[in-house]
Motif scaffolding. Structure first.
Motif, PDB file in Angstrom:
ATOM      1  N   UNK A 106     -21.725  -3.858 -39.847  1.00 20.49           N
ATOM      2  CA  UNK A 106     -21.572  -4.864 -40.904  1.00 20.49           C
ATOM      3  C   UNK A 106     -21.621  -6.268 -40.304  1.00 20.49           C
ATOM      4  N   UNK A 107     -22.274  -7.176 -40.988  1.00 15.41           N
ATOM      5  CA  UNK A 107     -22.352  -8.554 -40.502  1.00 15.41           C
ATOM      6  C   UNK A 107     -20.990  -9.220 -40.538  1.00 15.41           C
ATOM      7  N   UNK A 108     -20.773 -10.067 -39.532  1.00 11.54           N
ATOM      8  CA  UNK A 108     -19.537 -10.834 -39.442  1.00 11.54           C
ATOM      9  C   UNK A 108     -19.910 -12.311 -39.516  1.00 11.54           C
ATOM     10  N   UNK A 109     -19.591 -12.944 -40.644  1.00 13.65           N
ATOM     11  CA  UNK A 109     -19.882 -14.364 -40.812  1.00 13.65           C
ATOM     12  C   UNK A 109     -21.335 -14.642 -41.113  1.00 13.65           C
ATOM     13  N   UNK A 110     -21.671 -15.927 -41.048  1.00 14.12           N
ATOM     14  CA  UNK A 110     -23.014 -16.388 -41.402  1.00 14.12           C
ATOM     15  C   UNK A 110     -24.009 -16.126 -40.276  1.00 14.12           C
ATOM     16  N   UNK A 111     -25.261 -16.021 -40.651  1.00 15.13           N
ATOM     17  CA  UNK A 111     -26.340 -15.848 -39.679  1.00 15.13           C
ATOM     18  C   UNK A 111     -26.520 -17.122 -38.860  1.00 15.13           C
ATOM     19  N   UNK A 112     -27.209 -16.998 -37.736  1.00 19.64           N
ATOM     20  CA  UNK A 112     -27.460 -18.133 -36.843  1.00 19.64           C
ATOM     21  C   UNK A 112     -28.278 -19.210 -37.540  1.00 19.64           C
ATOM     22  N   UNK A 113     -27.965 -20.451 -37.212  1.00 24.39           N
ATOM     23  CA  UNK A 113     -28.691 -21.609 -37.708  1.00 24.39           C
ATOM     24  C   UNK A 113     -29.872 -21.865 -36.777  1.00 24.39           C
ATOM     25  N   UNK A 114     -31.020 -22.157 -37.347  1.00 26.49           N
ATOM     26  CA  UNK A 114     -32.230 -22.410 -36.549  1.00 26.49           C
ATOM     27  C   UNK A 114     -32.188 -23.818 -35.958  1.00 26.49           C
ATOM     28  N   UNK A 115     -32.546 -23.907 -34.679  1.00 25.48           N
ATOM     29  CA  UNK A 115     -32.607 -25.203 -34.002  1.00 25.48           C
ATOM     30  C   UNK A 115     -34.009 -25.449 -33.474  1.00 25.48           C
ATOM     31  N   UNK A 143     -11.028 -24.065 -37.102  1.00 25.23           N
ATOM     32  CA  UNK A 143      -9.750 -23.918 -37.803  1.00 25.23           C
ATOM     33  C   UNK A 143      -9.505 -22.415 -37.999  1.00 25.23           C
ATOM     34  N   UNK A 144      -8.388 -21.880 -37.490  1.00 23.43           N
ATOM     35  CA  UNK A 144      -8.134 -20.436 -37.577  1.00 23.43           C
ATOM     36  C   UNK A 144      -8.136 -19.889 -39.009  1.00 23.43           C
ATOM     37  N   UNK A 145      -7.641 -20.681 -39.972  1.00 21.97           N
ATOM     38  CA  UNK A 145      -7.616 -20.208 -41.362  1.00 21.97           C
ATOM     39  C   UNK A 145      -9.024 -20.095 -41.943  1.00 21.97           C
ATOM     40  N   UNK A 146      -9.895 -21.048 -41.596  1.00 21.23           N
ATOM     41  CA  UNK A 146     -11.277 -21.009 -42.090  1.00 21.23           C
ATOM     42  C   UNK A 146     -12.079 -19.944 -41.338  1.00 21.23           C
ATOM     43  N   UNK A 147     -11.823 -19.813 -40.053  1.00 22.18           N
ATOM     44  CA  UNK A 147     -12.609 -18.905 -39.212  1.00 22.18           C
ATOM     45  C   UNK A 147     -12.352 -17.428 -39.514  1.00 22.18           C
ATOM     46  N   UNK A 148     -11.081 -17.041 -39.601  1.00 17.91           N
ATOM     47  CA  UNK A 148     -10.712 -15.625 -39.731  1.00 17.91           C
ATOM     48  C   UNK A 148     -11.342 -14.820 -38.577  1.00 17.91           C
ATOM     49  N   UNK A 149     -10.881 -15.140 -37.365  1.00 20.61           N
ATOM     50  CA  UNK A 149     -11.394 -14.545 -36.125  1.00 20.61           C
ATOM     51  C   UNK A 149     -11.428 -13.021 -36.221  1.00 20.61           C
ATOM     52  N   UNK A 150     -12.591 -12.438 -35.897  1.00 19.61           N
ATOM     53  CA  UNK A 150     -12.828 -11.005 -36.037  1.00 19.61           C
ATOM     54  C   UNK A 150     -13.574 -10.483 -34.808  1.00 19.61           C
ATOM     55  N   UNK A 151     -13.103  -9.393 -34.193  1.00 17.68           N
ATOM     56  CA  UNK A 151     -13.860  -8.822 -33.062  1.00 17.68           C
ATOM     57  C   UNK A 151     -15.242  -8.359 -33.533  1.00 17.68           C
ATOM     58  N   UNK A 152     -16.244  -8.551 -32.681  1.00 17.14           N
ATOM     59  CA  UNK A 152     -17.605  -8.101 -33.008  1.00 17.14           C
ATOM     60  C   UNK A 152     -18.068  -7.105 -31.956  1.00 17.14           C
ATOM     61  N   UNK A 153     -18.968  -6.214 -32.378  1.00 13.36           N
ATOM     62  CA  UNK A 153     -19.566  -5.251 -31.450  1.00 13.36           C
ATOM     63  C   UNK A 153     -20.693  -5.914 -30.664  1.00 13.36           C
ATOM     64  N   UNK A 154     -21.468  -6.759 -31.364  1.00 16.53           N
ATOM     65  CA  UNK A 154     -22.621  -7.403 -30.748  1.00 16.53           C
ATOM     66  C   UNK A 154     -23.381  -8.226 -31.758  1.00 16.53           C
ATOM     67  N   UNK A 155     -24.700  -8.354 -31.505  1.00 18.31           N
ATOM     68  CA  UNK A 155     -25.540  -9.105 -32.442  1.00 18.31           C
ATOM     69  C   UNK A 155     -26.657  -8.217 -32.983  1.00 18.31           C
ATOM     70  N   UNK A 175     -16.143 -13.231 -33.585  1.00 18.88           N
ATOM     71  CA  UNK A 175     -16.866 -14.129 -34.462  1.00 18.88           C
ATOM     72  C   UNK A 175     -15.975 -14.568 -35.594  1.00 18.88           C
ATOM     73  N   UNK A 176     -16.460 -15.498 -36.394  1.00 18.78           N
ATOM     74  CA  UNK A 176     -15.720 -15.970 -37.560  1.00 18.78           C
ATOM     75  C   UNK A 176     -16.227 -15.248 -38.800  1.00 18.78           C
ATOM     76  N   UNK A 177     -15.339 -14.512 -39.455  1.00 19.01           N
ATOM     77  CA  UNK A 177     -15.717 -13.849 -40.708  1.00 19.01           C
ATOM     78  C   UNK A 177     -15.750 -14.852 -41.853  1.00 19.01           C
ATOM     79  N   UNK A 178     -15.034 -15.967 -41.705  1.00 16.85           N
ATOM     80  CA  UNK A 178     -14.985 -16.994 -42.748  1.00 16.85           C
ATOM     81  C   UNK A 178     -16.073 -18.040 -42.566  1.00 16.85           C
ATOM     82  N   UNK A 179     -16.097 -18.992 -43.496  1.00 14.43           N
ATOM     83  CA  UNK A 179     -17.099 -20.059 -43.493  1.00 14.43           C
ATOM     84  C   UNK A 179     -16.641 -21.187 -42.573  1.00 14.43           C
TER      85      UNK A 179
END
Length: 192
Positions: A106-115, A143-155, A175-179
């Motif tokens: 399952x995805x965790x947070x937003x996808x990568x932003x293009x640079x 900000x910890x409340x906005x981030x909602x830190x979540x362990x990730x398996x990978x990308x 990763x951050x599950x939040x915005x």
């Protein structure tokens, strides 16, 4: 009269060789009997190869791996290497889609932003590699409340213009599950 056709590769160009056999002798009527002394006229015609079009690299034909890793200013930059394992040459252009995923996929947070810009068309013969760089911002910077830190398996990685994902594991990453925009936890460059 017989038409003889053959094709031979010479360097990067293709040459088409044509010939005409003219029968001489026999019973006096050309073509009514076996040619005793055939005369062959040939000419070479170059066929341009500059317009050759290769298909886009399909996910199933690519191996991916992490390359060089470097850290700077609270962000870890990892090269993602795309290697063509197919026998046919293929092309890549643009940005891969990259997201964090948990152990269930399952995805965790937003996808990568293009640079940057989409970059040039990259031609990959069998065994060749293209590189994109993925930046992972340290989630403790948000900000910890906005981030909602979540362990990730990978990308999860979608090669440019593909809908089938590939996966790379990351050890001990969160990763951050939040915005967390506008800070954005992941960044990605085009392939090159």
């Amino acid at each position: 009269m017989k038409r003889l056709w053959g094709i031979a590769a010479i360097g990067a160009a293709l040459w088409c060789i044509t010939g005409t056999a003219v029968a001489q002798g026999g019973n006096g009527a050309a073509g009514n009997g076996p040619a005793e002394n055939p005369v062959v006229e040939t000419r070479a015609v170059e066929i341009p190869t500059a317009g050759v079009v290769h298909a886009g690299c399909a996910s199933v034909d690519l191996d991916i791996a992490f390359g060089h890793v470097e850290g700077a200013a609270g962000t870890v930059y990892r090269e993602v290497l795309f290697t063509n394992r197919a026998l046919a040459t293929c092309v890549l252009r643009g940005f891969p889609g990259v997201s964090y995923v948990d152990s269930s996929g399952n995805r965790v947070g937003a996808a990568a932003v293009r640079e940057g810009d989409p970059g040039p068309l990259v031609t990959l013969p069998h065994g060749a590699t293209a590189v994109s760089v993925v930046g992972s911002v340290n989630v403790d910077n948000f900000d910890p409340d906005a981030c909602r830190k979540t362990p990730v398996w990978g990308i999860e990685v979608f090669p440019p213009d593909q809908t089938a994902p590939l996966y790379l594991p990351l050890d001990g990453q969160s990763g951050c599950a939040g915005d967390v925009s506008p800070g954005r936890q992941l960044k990605v460059t085009s392939v090159g």
